[in-house]
Design an enzyme around this catalytic site. Structure first.
Site, PDB file in Angstrom:
ATOM      1  N   GLY A  66       0.806  -1.224   0.000  1.00 23.40           N
ATOM      2  CA  GLY A  66       0.000   0.000   0.000  1.00 23.40           C
ATOM      3  C   GLY A  66       0.839   1.274   0.000  1.00 23.40           C
ATOM      4  N   GLU A  83       1.801   1.784  -3.551  1.00 23.21           N
ATOM      5  CA  GLU A  83       0.549   2.160  -4.231  1.00 23.21           C
ATOM      6  C   GLU A  83       0.153   3.599  -3.916  1.00 23.21           C
ATOM      7  OE1 GLU A  83      -1.328  -1.315  -2.477  1.00 23.21           O
ATOM      8  OE2 GLU A  83      -1.810  -2.063  -4.468  1.00 23.21           O
TER       9      GLU A  83
HETATM   10  N1  CAA Z   1       1.301  -3.859   8.765  1.00 22.96           N
HETATM   11  C1  CAA Z   1       1.290  -3.861  10.103  1.00 22.96           C
HETATM   12  N2  CAA Z   1       2.410  -3.642  10.856  1.00 22.96           N
HETATM   13  C2  CAA Z   1       3.553  -3.442  10.196  1.00 22.96           C
HETATM   14  C3  CAA Z   1       3.640  -3.443   8.807  1.00 22.96           C
HETATM   15  C4  CAA Z   1       2.434  -3.649   8.070  1.00 22.96           C
HETATM   16  N3  CAA Z   1       2.393  -3.626   6.738  1.00 22.96           N
HETATM   17  N4  CAA Z   1       4.919  -3.245   8.447  1.00 22.96           N
HETATM   18  C5  CAA Z   1       5.613  -3.116   9.580  1.00 22.96           C
HETATM   19  N5  CAA Z   1       4.807  -3.232  10.653  1.00 22.96           N
HETATM   20  C6  CAA Z   1       5.163  -3.182  12.079  1.00 22.96           C
HETATM   21  C7  CAA Z   1       5.828  -4.465  12.529  1.00 22.96           C
HETATM   22  O1  CAA Z   1       4.850  -5.446  12.830  1.00 22.96           O
HETATM   23  C8  CAA Z   1       6.579  -3.990  13.739  1.00 22.96           C
HETATM   24  O2  CAA Z   1       5.668  -3.856  14.806  1.00 22.96           O
HETATM   25  P1  CAA Z   1       6.100  -4.390  16.288  1.00 22.96           P
HETATM   26  O3  CAA Z   1       7.285  -3.535  16.675  1.00 22.96           O
HETATM   27  O4  CAA Z   1       4.887  -4.125  17.113  1.00 22.96           O
HETATM   28  O5  CAA Z   1       6.471  -5.822  16.145  1.00 22.96           O
HETATM   29  C9  CAA Z   1       7.007  -2.584  13.354  1.00 22.96           C
HETATM   30  O6  CAA Z   1       6.153  -2.187  12.284  1.00 22.96           O
HETATM   31  C10 CAA Z   1       8.434  -2.508  12.856  1.00 22.96           C
HETATM   32  O7  CAA Z   1       8.569  -3.457  11.806  1.00 22.96           O
HETATM   33  P2  CAA Z   1       9.738  -4.584  11.753  1.00 22.96           P
HETATM   34  O8  CAA Z   1      10.153  -4.942  13.141  1.00 22.96           O
HETATM   35  O9  CAA Z   1       9.279  -5.661  10.873  1.00 22.96           O
HETATM   36  O10 CAA Z   1      10.906  -3.708  11.100  1.00 22.96           O
HETATM   37  P3  CAA Z   1      12.102  -4.277  10.206  1.00 22.96           P
HETATM   38  O11 CAA Z   1      13.039  -3.137  10.031  1.00 22.96           O
HETATM   39  O12 CAA Z   1      12.622  -5.533  10.750  1.00 22.96           O
HETATM   40  O13 CAA Z   1      11.431  -4.597   8.788  1.00 22.96           O
HETATM   41  C11 CAA Z   1      10.000  -4.219   6.873  1.00 22.96           C
HETATM   42  C12 CAA Z   1      10.876  -3.590   7.998  1.00 22.96           C
HETATM   43  C13 CAA Z   1      10.902  -4.982   5.902  1.00 22.96           C
HETATM   44  C14 CAA Z   1       9.306  -3.078   6.167  1.00 22.96           C
HETATM   45  C15 CAA Z   1       8.992  -5.184   7.532  1.00 22.96           C
HETATM   46  O14 CAA Z   1       8.311  -4.501   8.589  1.00 22.96           O
HETATM   47  C16 CAA Z   1       7.963  -5.684   6.577  1.00 22.96           C
HETATM   48  O15 CAA Z   1       8.231  -6.556   5.782  1.00 22.96           O
HETATM   49  N6  CAA Z   1       6.717  -5.131   6.674  1.00 22.96           N
HETATM   50  C17 CAA Z   1       5.618  -5.598   5.859  1.00 22.96           C
HETATM   51  C18 CAA Z   1       5.743  -5.119   4.433  1.00 22.96           C
HETATM   52  C19 CAA Z   1       4.616  -5.651   3.605  1.00 22.96           C
HETATM   53  O16 CAA Z   1       4.486  -6.833   3.382  1.00 22.96           O
HETATM   54  N7  CAA Z   1       3.756  -4.726   3.107  1.00 22.96           N
HETATM   55  C20 CAA Z   1       2.632  -5.083   2.285  1.00 22.96           C
HETATM   56  C21 CAA Z   1       1.397  -5.248   3.109  1.00 22.96           C
HETATM   57  S1  CAA Z   1       0.063  -5.909   2.176  1.00 22.96           S
HETATM   58  C22 CAA Z   1      -0.628  -4.591   1.378  1.00 22.96           C
HETATM   59  O17 CAA Z   1      -0.129  -3.493   1.419  1.00 22.96           O
HETATM   60  C23 CAA Z   1      -1.881  -4.905   0.642  1.00 22.96           C
HETATM   61  C24 CAA Z   1      -2.351  -3.877  -0.262  1.00 22.96           C
HETATM   62  O18 CAA Z   1      -1.890  -3.705  -1.364  1.00 22.96           O
HETATM   63  C25 CAA Z   1      -3.507  -3.058   0.116  1.00 22.96           C
END
Ligand code: CAA
Length: 258
Positions: free
Chosen positions: A108, A111
């Protein structure tokens, strides 16, 4: 508003998504507030908007995975519509919106940046559509806007493989217009927004409308869209003054948005 900040500097509005603990992930509240903030922007005084994320790590790390994890088919579709409605509002917003991408722009987040008119990013930015790794498709316009921006081949590779790209590759494929050191990103975004805001606002808005509408139709219809908007600029105070200033070999004192 709890998760969105708004600030106005001269004719430029700055919208900041402020949920740094979750890397500015988009839950329903963030989407509602984003909708609200764009509704509240005073178009009589604001001429360009910069959209960014809080902190130095993330623009937006995607839609909120926790919130999405238990959605039903109907709720999933409704969540997609919620995001799409806000992003379409930004895409069609009457004045230009610049995404200052200050870190992760995933799912997102990528996007959201694509619904803006122009994207610039910091050198630590990472773009990607990781959705298929979570068992879903991109849901806030990614399957549509990425292909339109960088071409179907590259978009399909990114979306099917869920492979992220770094700032330099985002620049190379044309996803962003420029890459800056993190410390300079906001200054550069504000400089660009200020430059846009210094031009005749009615004309700038007409350019946005012409480009957006023209891209939806064939060239014969598209040039008619342009002709109408071109015509509408004439006899505005800013057109009269802009051309008078040129002919008198002087600078315009400041366009009036009239
Ligand atoms: N949703 C909810 N929480 C999220 C998030 C997300 N998309 N991305 C990060 N967070 C949260 C983590 O859960 C974490 O929370 P806690 O401290 O409470 O555990 C906090 O943010 C910090 O994140 P990380 O500890 O994971 O940080 P990192 O530096 O190790 O990694 C990252 C960073 C690579 C961005 C990793 O957080 C990640 O992979 N995030 C998800 C990315 C993702 O898959 N995004 C797509 C979502 S689906 C979507 O967007 C659908 C759509 O098109 C509408």
């Amino acid at each position: 508003m709890e998760m969105i900040k708004f600030e106005q500097r001269d004719h430029v509005g700055i919208v900041t998504i402020d949920r740094p603990k979750a890397l500015n992930a988009l839950n329903s509240q963030v989407l509602d507030e984003l909708n609200e903030v764009f509704d509240s922007i005073d178009l009589n005084t604001v001429r360009a908007v910069v959209l960014t994320g809080s902190g130095e790590k993330s623009f937006v790390a995607g839609a909120d995975i926790g919130e999405m994890s238990n959605l039903s088919v109907e709720e999933g579709e409704a969540f997609g519509k919620k995001g799409n409605d806000v992003f379409r509002k930004i895409e069609l917003f009457p004045i230009p919106v610049i995404a200052a991408v200050n870190g992760f722009a995933l799912g997102g987040g990528c996007e959201l940046s694509m619904s803006c008119d122009i994207r610039i990013c910091s050198d630590n930015a990472v773009f990607g559509q990781p959705e298929v790794g979570l068992g879903i498709t991109p849901g806030f316009g990614g399957t549509q806007r990425l292909a339109r921006l960088i071409g179907p081949g590259k978009a399909k590779e990114m979306i099917y493989s869920a492979k992220n790209i770094k700032a330099d590759e985002a620049y190379r494929v044309g996803l962003v217009n420029n890459v800056y050191p993190q410390a300079e990103l906001m200054d550069e975004a504000l400089k660009l927004a200020g430059k846009i805001a210094s031009n005749a606002p009615i004309a700038v808005r007409a350019c946005k409308e012409a480009i957006n509408e023209g891209l939806q139709v064939d060239m014969d219809k598209a040039i008619v869209v342009e002709e109408k908007l071109f015509g509408k600029c004439f006899k505005t105070e800013d057109q009269i003054e802009g051309m008078k200033a040129f002919l008198e070999k002087r600078k315009v004192e400041g366009f009036k948005n009239k």
